[in-house]
Scaffold this active site. Structure first.
Site, PDB file in Angstrom:
ATOM      1  N   ALA A   5      -2.596   4.340   2.871  1.00 23.94           N
ATOM      2  CA  ALA A   5      -3.646   4.187   1.859  1.00 23.94           C
ATOM      3  C   ALA A   5      -4.609   3.056   2.209  1.00 23.94           C
ATOM      4  O   ALA A   5      -5.767   3.080   1.788  1.00 23.94           O
ATOM      5  CB  ALA A   5      -3.026   3.927   0.489  1.00 23.94           C
ATOM      6  N   SER A  43       0.840  -1.200   0.000  1.00 26.97           N
ATOM      7  CA  SER A  43       0.000   0.000   0.000  1.00 26.97           C
ATOM      8  C   SER A  43       0.873   1.247   0.000  1.00 26.97           C
ATOM      9  O   SER A  43       2.001   1.239   0.501  1.00 26.97           O
ATOM     10  CB  SER A  43      -0.892   0.033   1.239  1.00 26.97           C
ATOM     11  OG  SER A  43      -0.130   0.380   2.394  1.00 26.97           O
ATOM     12  N   ASP A  44       0.355   2.352  -0.591  1.00 32.61           N
ATOM     13  CA  ASP A  44       0.976   3.633  -0.305  1.00 32.61           C
ATOM     14  C   ASP A  44       0.776   3.900   1.188  1.00 32.61           C
ATOM     15  O   ASP A  44      -0.090   3.302   1.834  1.00 32.61           O
ATOM     16  CB  ASP A  44       0.348   4.740  -1.163  1.00 32.61           C
ATOM     17  CG  ASP A  44       1.296   5.900  -1.400  1.00 32.61           C
ATOM     18  OD1 ASP A  44       2.241   6.080  -0.601  1.00 32.61           O
ATOM     19  OD2 ASP A  44       1.116   6.635  -2.382  1.00 32.61           O
ATOM     20  N   TRP A  45       1.574   4.792   1.728  1.00 31.67           N
ATOM     21  CA  TRP A  45       1.598   4.975   3.177  1.00 31.67           C
ATOM     22  C   TRP A  45       0.269   5.549   3.678  1.00 31.67           C
ATOM     23  O   TRP A  45      -0.122   6.647   3.332  1.00 31.67           O
ATOM     24  CB  TRP A  45       2.776   5.864   3.548  1.00 31.67           C
ATOM     25  CG  TRP A  45       4.022   5.099   3.928  1.00 31.67           C
ATOM     26  CD1 TRP A  45       4.804   5.320   5.025  1.00 31.67           C
ATOM     27  CD2 TRP A  45       4.629   3.996   3.247  1.00 31.67           C
ATOM     28  NE1 TRP A  45       5.849   4.416   5.064  1.00 31.67           N
ATOM     29  CE2 TRP A  45       5.756   3.588   3.985  1.00 31.67           C
ATOM     30  CE3 TRP A  45       4.322   3.292   2.086  1.00 31.67           C
ATOM     31  CZ2 TRP A  45       6.579   2.532   3.604  1.00 31.67           C
ATOM     32  CZ3 TRP A  45       5.132   2.229   1.699  1.00 31.67           C
ATOM     33  CH2 TRP A  45       6.243   1.865   2.453  1.00 31.67           C
TER      34      TRP A  45
END
Length: 791
Positions: free
Chosen positions: A226, A222-224
């Protein structure tokens, strides 16, 4: 999967398996010693490897921005850049590099476009493949990002991007598919939603397309922050949720499995992928040995990428290259000539071992020439950090530890220097000793978040907070503020300068603080007049203009393509005073250049990395040819852009233009840009001699007909012979980067893969039969040879 991975999986408890999928801190996953699994460490790294935190005693090589790398149109150079960063990651103890970014430059207002490669999916995909292969040569993983539709920053955490299937397949998913096809090990999912579902929970893309259809065997990170759904993300194809902060997995995911809302088989599949990934990067006992290639010289690679990326878009009367023997006085003008912007903001931020400014680079290269400087116009809304010979003993004190600084700006996300526990830090102290070389009013500034106490000598110049009480984390990070104060000082009289900062409890993991300074200077009108006088009395004027961190950075989109401040006025006035005005554009993505037809030469240098000034001097003086070609279209007017504004309506952005973005959209609109996709000039000339095509490749022969060795980017475009309103007028099908000496003839073979002739129709790829023009070109608008092909 290997039997060993399955054997290890059987040894793990449910809690251990879930822990392997959940960030244990800001940058890593936990170790499980009893199965030989070490902690997997991740690092931001599109242009340099920051590591897990700010380490002033361990700087990071800073390469030019990703758009610059794409401007070289060279897979092998991209692979070299990747190998260097793989080498840096190993040195920094990181197993995973968070990049590259292959989102497309759909609109030039995208605030993060400097971190993306191009507006074309084929070019973006090929450069990404080279980069990923280079990084993985060192046994370091990448996470190609951001899957998918994260092509702008506005409301990126919540916005729903509506994209049709054809545009998704032919444009936005294509670079990701190319990297998967080439064997990439990791992908990062985006913050935004696509077609109604948050990407971190979007099983349509992460499971059905990526894993089931494409056969991807790597991990999806995941993006941070997200990942915001425990069950949705677990069932939607996500494998790793980062970071620990606000993570929906951990105990909540264990509970979901025990309650039966998430099958344990789904967890097992994710763990298999993480274990395979750990094997590949050498973080699991019993995996294959990592045999990295020979080491690279970071400075040399940064210099080569810079010179190869610079795009000469205008060169009237062969102004460039300059001949040093014919020069007696050179004017170097612009705030960014002294304080070069060498990298973009946000995830791309690193601390390089050194930065060579344009002024410094030209001064070194023209040792026998009078090189004089004038600021001309200053677009920076914040004062630059204090640095240079007037400042000595700059340090930061955190708790009982002290670290030397090369400038009075400190930025970190995650770990603190010296492995200081962030939870123990409530304050820091930046100090330096300043000996002015000019008497008069010096301007000092503080920017950042927290409470400050700022003193110069015995004079307190600021005390308090720059933000309102209760400001959110987003306000603190994305809306920085500054306070300035003037202090009268005498030349040669040393004064201590101290900035003390008190932090909110729990906020020490993220710090961005600057102690700024500017010496006595004329007002804005006076600065331009000073530059004009200098230019009028010089053989040549080199004017450096560009964007600032407050205009072009991660976290927000641009509101205009105009250069900030009075830089356009500066260029116009200087060009009127000196007909040999060379403009250097220091920006990560397109800017308007209303003076383009009035100056002698324009060189685009992007964000050029730590070797900026040295590379610039080599190109301006002809030591090296500017090797770049535009990876994106540069407009003459904003209103001509086929896609421009980024304005969510009721939380939605619809990509109604379909496949007609970038040059595809320009061709459809009939508008003529200032500089077309693929444009770029060199210091030699080329004759295109012959083209031969079949169904699989175009073979192009060309000769260097000039007096200097040089490079050419052979661009091959396909165009239907009969106009088709549902397809672009033409599109890039392949390219080759060639080198030849004067008079030398070379032949290149450019593959034409089946996908070049296909469109996405219904639920699959369909070959469009018929007659095609196969065009060998110097740029989109500069055809050289043509052949016909029937498919």
């Amino acid at each position: 999967m290997t039997a060993d991975v399955d054997d290890l999986l059987k040894q793990l408890t449910l809690e251990e398996k879930v822990s392997m999928l959940t960030g244990q801190d800001f940058w890593s996953l936990p170790a499980i010693d009893r199965i030989g699994l070490r902690s997997l460490v991740m690092s931001d790294g599109p242009i340099g490897v920051r590591g897990t935190g700010w380490a002033p005693d361990d700087p990071s090589i800073a390469l030019p921005s990703p758009t610059a790398l794409a401007a070289a149109w060279d897979r092998e150079l991209a692979e070299t850049a990747g190998r260097l960063l793989g080498q840096e990651a190993r040195r920094k103890g990181a197993h995973v590099l968070l990049g590259p970014t292959v989102n497309l430059q759909r609109t030039p207002l995208g605030g993060r476009h400097f971190e993306c490669y191009s507006e074309d999916p084929l070019l973006s995909g090929e450069i990404a493949v080279g980069f990923v292969r280079g990084v993985q040569d060192h046994g370091v993983g990448t996470t190609v990002k951001h899957l998918v539709g994260n092509d702008f920053e506005t409301d990126r955490m919540e916005v729903d991007v509506r994209i049709g299937d054809r545009a998704l397949r032919e444009l936005y998913l294509a670079p990701f598919e190319r990297v998967v096809e080439a064997g990439g090990w990791g992908l990062m999912s985006a913050y935004n939603s696509v077609n109604g579902t948050s990407m971190a929970s979007n099983g349509t893309f992460q499971q059905e397309t990526l894993k089931d259809e494409w056969g991807y065997d790597g991990v999806v990170v995941s993006d941070w922050r997200a990942a915001r759904s425990t069950v949705g993300a677990a069932l939607g194809g996500l494998d790793i949720a980062m970071p620990k902060l606000e993570n929906p997995w951990g105990p909540a995911l264990v509970q979901a499995v025990r309650e039966g809302t998430v099958p344990e088989s789904a967890i097992d599949e994710k763990v298999r992928r993480v274990l395979l990934f750990a094997q590949r990067v050498g973080a699991l006992d019993g995996g294959p040995a990592v045999n990295p290639p020979a080491g690279l010289d970071g400075d040399a690679v940064a210099h080569e990428v810079a010179t190869r990326s610079f795009v000469l878009v205008r060169n009237e009367g062969y102004t460039l290259p300059l001949e040093p023997a014919a020069l007696t006085k050179v004017a170097v003008i612009g705030a960014l000539a002294l304080d070069a912007r060498v990298l973009g903001g946000g995830s791309a931020q690193v601390s390089p071992p050194h930065t060579i400014s344009p002024l410094e680079g030209l001064g070194r290269a023209l040792s026998g020439v009078d090189v004089e400087y004038a600021i001309g116009a200053d677009p920076r809304p914040f004062l630059p950090a204090a640095r240079g010979p007037q400042w000595s003993g700059s340090r930061i004190e955190i708790n009982s530890s002290s670290f030397a600084l090369d400038s009075t700006a400190v930025r970190w996300i995650g770990s603190l220097p010296g492995d200081i526990d962030p939870s123990t830090v409530e304050s820091l102290r930046i100090s330096s000793v300043f000996t002015p070389d000019e008497s008069g009013e010096h301007t000092f500034a503080v920017s950042g978040f927290g409470n400050f106490r700022f003193t110069v000598g015995d004079e307190g110049i600021y005390e308090g907070s720059l933000h309102r009480p209760g400001a959110t984390r987003g306000e603190l990070l994305l809306n920085p503020r500054e306070h300035r104060a003037g202090v009268r000082l005498s030349a040669g009289v040393t004064v201590p300068v101290v900035l003390e900062q008190t932090l909110q409890r729990g906020m020490a993991h993220t710090v961005a603080t600057t102690l700024g300074h500017r010496g006595p200077a004329p007002d804005a009108d006076g600065m331009i007049e000073e530059a004009v006088r200098l230019a009028a009395g010089s053989d040549v004027a080199v004017v450096v203009v560009g964007t600032t961190e407050q205009v072009e950075s991660e976290g927000f989109d641009r509101t205009s393509l105009a250069l900030p401040g009075r830089q356009d006025e500066l260029v116009t006035r200087v060009a009127a005073a000196n007909s040999r005005t060379v403009v250097v554009v220091n920006a990560g993505s397109p800017v308007l250049m209303p003076w383009a037809d009035d100056v002698a030469a324009i060189l685009l240098t992007w964000f050029p990395g730590q070797e900026a000034g040295a590379a610039l001097a080599d190109v301006l003086l002809g030591v090296t040819e500017p090797g770049g070609r535009l990876p994106t279209t540069w407009p003459r007017r904003e209103e001509d852009c086929p896609v421009l504004a980024i304005s969510p309506k009721d939380g939605v952005v619809s990509y109604d233009e379909g496949i007609f973005i970038g040059y595809r959209g320009w061709l459809r609109s009939g508008n003529t840009p200032l500089y077309a996709f693929g444009h770029g000039l060199g210091y030699t000339s080329w004759d295109y001699d012959d083209i031969a095509v079949d169904g699989t490749e175009a073979v192009v022969t060309l000769t260097n007909s000039g007096a200097r060795a040089g490079r050419e980017v052979v661009q091959v475009y396909l165009a239907p012979t009969e106009p088709d309103a549902d397809r672009p007028e033409r599109w890039l099908a392949g390219f080759a980067n060639v080198f030849a000496r004067p008079g030398e003839t070379v032949t290149v073979r450019v593959p034409l893969p089946p996908r070049s002739f296909q469109i996405w129709a219904g639920n699959g790829w369909q070959t469009v039969t018929g007659d095609y023009r196969v065009i060998a070109a110097h740029a989109l608008d500069a055809d050289r040879l043509e052949a016909r092909l029937t498919v």
